[in-house]
Design a protein around this motif. Structure first.
Motif, mmCIF file in Angstrom:
data_model
loop_
_atom_site.group_PDB
_atom_site.id
_atom_site.type_symbol
_atom_site.label_atom_id
_atom_site.label_comp_id
_atom_site.label_asym_id
_atom_site.label_seq_id
_atom_site.Cartn_x
_atom_site.Cartn_y
_atom_site.Cartn_z
ATOM 1 N N ASP A 1 1.040 -1.303 0.048
ATOM 2 C CA ASP A 1 0.041 0.060 0.134
ATOM 3 C C ASP A 1 0.883 1.133 -0.003
ATOM 4 O O ASP A 1 1.187 1.906 1.005
ATOM 5 C CB ASP A 1 -0.984 0.196 1.186
ATOM 6 N N LEU A 2 1.489 1.790 -1.057
ATOM 7 C CA LEU A 2 2.412 2.723 -1.287
ATOM 8 C C LEU A 2 1.930 4.026 -0.800
ATOM 9 O O LEU A 2 2.652 4.674 -0.493
ATOM 10 C CB LEU A 2 3.077 2.749 -2.687
ATOM 11 N N GLN A 3 0.536 4.267 -0.850
ATOM 12 C CA GLN A 3 0.272 5.573 -0.860
ATOM 13 C C GLN A 3 0.032 5.899 0.714
ATOM 14 O O GLN A 3 0.003 6.846 1.182
ATOM 15 C CB GLN A 3 -1.274 5.721 -1.270
ATOM 16 N N THR A 4 0.332 4.787 1.671
ATOM 17 C CA THR A 4 0.402 5.269 2.790
ATOM 18 C C THR A 4 1.825 5.231 3.458
ATOM 19 O O THR A 4 1.683 5.553 4.656
ATOM 20 C CB THR A 4 -0.564 4.079 3.561
ATOM 21 N N LEU A 5 2.777 5.072 2.684
ATOM 22 C CA LEU A 5 4.247 4.937 3.033
ATOM 23 C C LEU A 5 4.683 6.374 3.100
ATOM 24 O O LEU A 5 4.468 7.211 1.887
ATOM 25 C CB LEU A 5 5.094 4.062 2.301
ATOM 26 N N ARG B 1 14.247 -4.637 -0.329
ATOM 27 C CA ARG B 1 14.103 -3.326 0.088
ATOM 28 C C ARG B 1 13.371 -2.294 -0.810
ATOM 29 O O ARG B 1 13.358 -2.421 -2.013
ATOM 30 C CB ARG B 1 15.621 -2.752 0.179
ATOM 31 N N VAL B 2 12.570 -1.598 -0.202
ATOM 32 C CA VAL B 2 11.653 -0.475 -0.948
ATOM 33 C C VAL B 2 12.038 0.917 -0.357
ATOM 34 O O VAL B 2 11.756 1.142 0.845
ATOM 35 C CB VAL B 2 10.206 -0.735 -0.670
ATOM 36 N N ASP B 3 12.698 1.365 -1.137
ATOM 37 C CA ASP B 3 13.054 2.919 -0.823
ATOM 38 C C ASP B 3 12.072 3.886 -1.402
ATOM 39 O O ASP B 3 11.956 4.008 -2.740
ATOM 40 C CB ASP B 3 14.427 3.107 -1.354
ATOM 41 N N VAL B 4 11.181 4.698 -0.500
ATOM 42 C CA VAL B 4 10.389 5.638 -0.970
ATOM 43 C C VAL B 4 11.057 6.834 -1.027
ATOM 44 O O VAL B 4 11.563 7.477 0.045
ATOM 45 C CB VAL B 4 9.117 5.585 -0.259
ATOM 46 N N ILE B 5 11.583 7.351 -2.344
ATOM 47 C CA ILE B 5 12.457 8.448 -2.416
ATOM 48 C C ILE B 5 11.950 9.830 -2.421
ATOM 49 O O ILE B 5 12.147 10.662 -1.766
ATOM 50 C CB ILE B 5 12.954 8.301 -3.822
ATOM 51 N N ARG C 1 1.796 14.943 -5.166
ATOM 52 C CA ARG C 1 0.498 14.700 -5.047
ATOM 53 C C ARG C 1 0.071 13.777 -6.024
ATOM 54 O O ARG C 1 -1.027 12.983 -5.483
ATOM 55 C CB ARG C 1 -0.130 16.214 -5.690
ATOM 56 N N TYR C 2 0.411 13.541 -7.211
ATOM 57 C CA TYR C 2 0.190 12.745 -8.138
ATOM 58 C C TYR C 2 1.217 11.586 -8.408
ATOM 59 O O TYR C 2 0.979 10.339 -9.088
ATOM 60 C CB TYR C 2 -0.090 13.176 -9.513
#
Length: 164
Positions: free
Chosen positions: A36-40, A56-60, A64-65
């Motif tokens: 659920d990337l939109q909550t990270l 490993r998942v790096d949210v860089i 907004r979009y």
């Protein structure tokens, strides 16, 4: 025979670009089912399923979009010292598309196919990267990676500390 040919002629053909956009949509579904990337928040996360290959998942960046992220294992390439395989991904929230922007550290599309490639070569390159991403996402799902296996990496922790 003519009736069959006439029926085939009425079926619209999907262009390579249309095929690529469909691949982006499929990859959005695959990645959305995994995490659920939109909550990270921006930061690093690790998904462990006990197979010795932690993802490993790096949210860089989050916008907004779009969400910019990198998926990788903590396996280092002996030449670069960077994690490999590695996919840099752009998650389009509004368009429900996921695009692999590049798959090698320091090798953007310009490095691979040049500054002025013909459009067909750009589409072909993107198709290969995003086909790789789709197959990898399917593999990760099959291994059991999902939002329940994903945990944040503490700020300041190194990759070696993540494995411990």
């Amino acid at each position: 025979m003519d009736h069959a040919l006439a029926r085939i002629a009425r079926i619209p053909k999907l262009s390579r670009f249309g095929w690529l956009m469909a691949l982006y949509a499929e990859n959005h579904q695959r990645l959305s089912r995994l995490f659920d990337l939109q909550t990270l928040a921006v930061g690093s996360y690790v998904s462990s399923v006990g197979d010795g290959l932690d993802l490993r998942v790096d949210v860089i960046e989050t916008h907004r979009y779009t969400i910019e992220l990198r998926l990788t294992y903590d396996i280092c390439d002996p030449l670069t010292g960077e994690p490999d395989p590695s996919a840099f991904v752009r998650f389009y929230r509004d368009a429900h598309q996921v695009e692999a922007t590049h798959c090698y550290v320091g090798r953007r599309w310009q490095d691979v196919i040049g500054l002025y490639p013909p459009p067909a070569e750009v589409v072909g390159h993107r198709m290969r990267m995003n086909t790789f991403l789709g197959k990898w996402l399917e593999y990760l799902a099959g291994q059991g990676h999902d939002k329940r296996t994903l945990r944040p990496v503490p700020i300041g922790a190194t990759r070696a500390q993540d494995a411990a």
